[in-house]
Design an enzyme around this catalytic site. Structure first.
Site, short mmCIF file in Angstrom:
data_model
loop_
_atom_site.label_atom_id
_atom_site.label_comp_id
_atom_site.label_asym_id
_atom_site.label_seq_id
_atom_site.Cartn_x
_atom_site.Cartn_y
_atom_site.Cartn_z
N LYS A 176 -8.73 3.69 7.59
CA LYS A 176 -8.94 3.17 6.24
C LYS A 176 -10.23 2.36 6.10
O LYS A 176 -10.80 2.29 5.02
CB LYS A 176 -7.73 2.34 5.80
CG LYS A 176 -6.47 3.16 5.62
CD LYS A 176 -5.31 2.32 5.10
CE LYS A 176 -4.05 3.17 4.94
NZ LYS A 176 -2.96 2.41 4.30
N ASP B 35 -2.80 2.33 -2.54
CA ASP B 35 -1.69 1.50 -2.06
C ASP B 35 -1.45 0.33 -3.00
O ASP B 35 -0.30 -0.04 -3.26
CB ASP B 35 -1.99 0.95 -0.67
CG ASP B 35 -1.84 1.97 0.44
OD1 ASP B 35 -1.02 2.90 0.27
OD2 ASP B 35 -2.52 1.85 1.47
#
Length: 275
Positions: free
Chosen positions: A68, A105
């Site tokens: 990420k 997210d």
């Protein structure tokens, strides 16, 4: 019809990922018969080479740990949401060849809470201090009007969480992990720790607790989530988060909205039941 119809999830380890189940269910529901979604075991060292070989048939990527942050230098642009936590879980390839990173997210957490009736709270607690905890703080910046207490294992982690709080505009206080049962007095508790970490806390759940958001989905329910439900508390689970963030990915990659939330959740529930 666009010829950009390939997508995949990358990470290491990746065999456990439910993303293919969710995205393929979305393609079926949307009638996107010529779309494919795969999974690839890719670590940080292999990521630049993998990205360099992608051709114009690719529409997007989902990224999990440990990629990420590693992906950011390989992109043309990242959204403000992704920049706020220095984490990208979604890459969309535009028709002119640009690679744009986003973080679904954070809005996924907010959507999962909203679906269970949690719009605003006046305080909250976070268990843990990893990458998911920083996303939780970013979500709480929009959900929580008062202080957030983070329960962590070291002063280095505490400092990190206070730093994220300053950056995200959240009033973060920190406390030692051995005081974590005190978190349960908050109206919203977000557990961001690995499987098994909160098991010992299950016996400390009070009567009539508030809302627990436990980001794990396998095994489910966690001991903490089961104890919370048994005492009448509201529980938001990791599958809720996974589905909501995946819906946003599907919308961005395919250009079709709204994404088929119910079909994706049903597919995820079936897959977990078969494990």
């Amino acid at each position: 019809m666009s010829t950009r119809h390939r997508a995949a999830v990358l990470g290491s380890p990746i065999a456990h990922s439910l993303s293919p189940v969710l995205h393929r269910a979305a393609y079926r529901e949307l009638g996107l018969d010529d779309w494919s979604y795969d999974r690839f075991e890719v670590d940080e060292a292999a990521l630049p080479g993998f990205m360099g070989e992608l051709d114009a048939s690719w529409a997007g990527l989902s990224l999990t740990m440990p990629l990420k942050r590693a992906v950011i230098p390989l992109l043309d642009e990242i959204t403000d949401t992704a920049a706020s936590v220095e984490a990208v879980n979604t890459v969309v390839f535009t028709e002119d060849g640009r690679r744009i990173g986003d973080n679904t997210d954070i809005p996924g957490m907010i959507a999962a809470l909203r679906e269970r009736g949690v719009e605003k709270v006046d305080s909250a607690a976070v268990l843990g201090a990893g990458a998911t905890a920083s996303s939780a703080l970013a979500a709480l910046a929009r959900v929580c009007s008062g202080p957030v207490t983070a329960y962590v294992r070291s002063e280095a982690r505490a400092e990190e969480m206070r730093g994220w709080g300053e950056r995200l505009g959240v009033d973060v206080r920190t406390a030692a992990w051995d005081e974590a049962a005190r978190a349960f007095a908050a109206p919203l508790v977000i557990a961001t720790t690995p499987a098994g970490t909160t098991d010992a806390l299950a016996q400390a759940v009070p009567d009539a607790p508030g809302t627990l958001f436990d980001v794990l989905y396998d095994p489910w329910p966690t001991r903490l989530a089961a104890a919370w439900s048994a005492r009448g508390g509201r529980v938001v689970g990791g599958l809720d988060l996974l589905v909501h963030q995946a819906v946003l990915q599907v919308e961005q990659m395919t250009g079709r909205a709204p994404g088929p939330l119910a079909a994706m959740r049903a597919a995820g529930e079936r897959a977990l039941a078969e494990r």
